[in-house]
Motif scaffolding. Structure first.
Motif, mmCIF file in Angstrom:
data_model
loop_
_atom_site.group_PDB
_atom_site.id
_atom_site.type_symbol
_atom_site.label_atom_id
_atom_site.label_comp_id
_atom_site.label_asym_id
_atom_site.label_seq_id
_atom_site.Cartn_x
_atom_site.Cartn_y
_atom_site.Cartn_z
ATOM 1 N N THR A 1 45.636 35.984 44.197
ATOM 2 C CA THR A 1 46.741 36.918 44.376
ATOM 3 C C THR A 1 47.148 37.537 43.042
ATOM 4 O OG1 THR A 1 48.374 35.143 44.194
ATOM 5 C CG2 THR A 1 47.646 35.739 46.419
ATOM 6 N N TYR A 2 47.560 38.785 43.136
ATOM 7 C CA TYR A 2 48.016 39.532 41.973
ATOM 8 C C TYR A 2 49.248 40.331 42.361
ATOM 9 C CZ TYR A 2 43.537 38.362 39.972
ATOM 10 O OH TYR A 2 42.462 37.663 39.495
ATOM 11 N N THR A 3 50.187 40.426 41.422
ATOM 12 C CA THR A 3 51.395 41.209 41.671
ATOM 13 C C THR A 3 51.360 42.558 40.968
ATOM 14 O OG1 THR A 3 52.515 40.072 39.867
ATOM 15 C CG2 THR A 3 52.879 39.218 42.103
ATOM 16 N N CYS B 1 46.652 42.053 46.460
ATOM 17 C CA CYS B 1 47.509 42.606 45.410
ATOM 18 C C CYS B 1 48.715 43.257 46.072
ATOM 19 C CB CYS B 1 46.732 43.614 44.573
ATOM 20 S SG CYS B 1 47.648 44.222 43.150
ATOM 21 N N LEU C 1 44.682 42.770 38.193
ATOM 22 C CA LEU C 1 43.554 42.743 39.121
ATOM 23 C C LEU C 1 42.369 43.513 38.548
ATOM 24 C CD1 LEU C 1 42.094 42.237 41.763
ATOM 25 C CD2 LEU C 1 43.416 44.111 42.775
ATOM 26 N N SER D 1 48.414 45.774 39.703
ATOM 27 C CA SER D 1 47.031 46.250 39.758
ATOM 28 C C SER D 1 46.324 46.150 38.407
ATOM 29 C CB SER D 1 46.982 47.683 40.275
ATOM 30 O OG SER D 1 47.739 48.530 39.433
#
Length: 57
Positions: A36-38, A7, A43, A40
């Motif tokens: 993948t995360y941009t 993240c 996520l 939180s």
């Protein structure tokens, strides 16, 4: 298989990190799955969703 979650709010850094890890795992003949995360919030939603699915009824 190695499973990773990354993240990072900087998309360029996120992609560079993902590529680096993918290249390294190929050199070591390891399978890898990278999510993948941009942000939180996204996520945490995924983590909560997965935890809810694991709870026995």
């Amino acid at each position: 298989m190695i499973e990773l979650i990354i993240c990072d709010d900087d998309a360029m850094s996120l992609n560079q990190t993902r590529q680096f890890l993918t290249d390294m795992m190929h050199q070591w003949n390891e399978e890898i799955e990278i999510m993948t995360y941009t942000d939180s919030d996204s996520l945490m939603k995924r983590i909560r969703s997965e935890n809810e699915q694991k709870v026995p009824v």
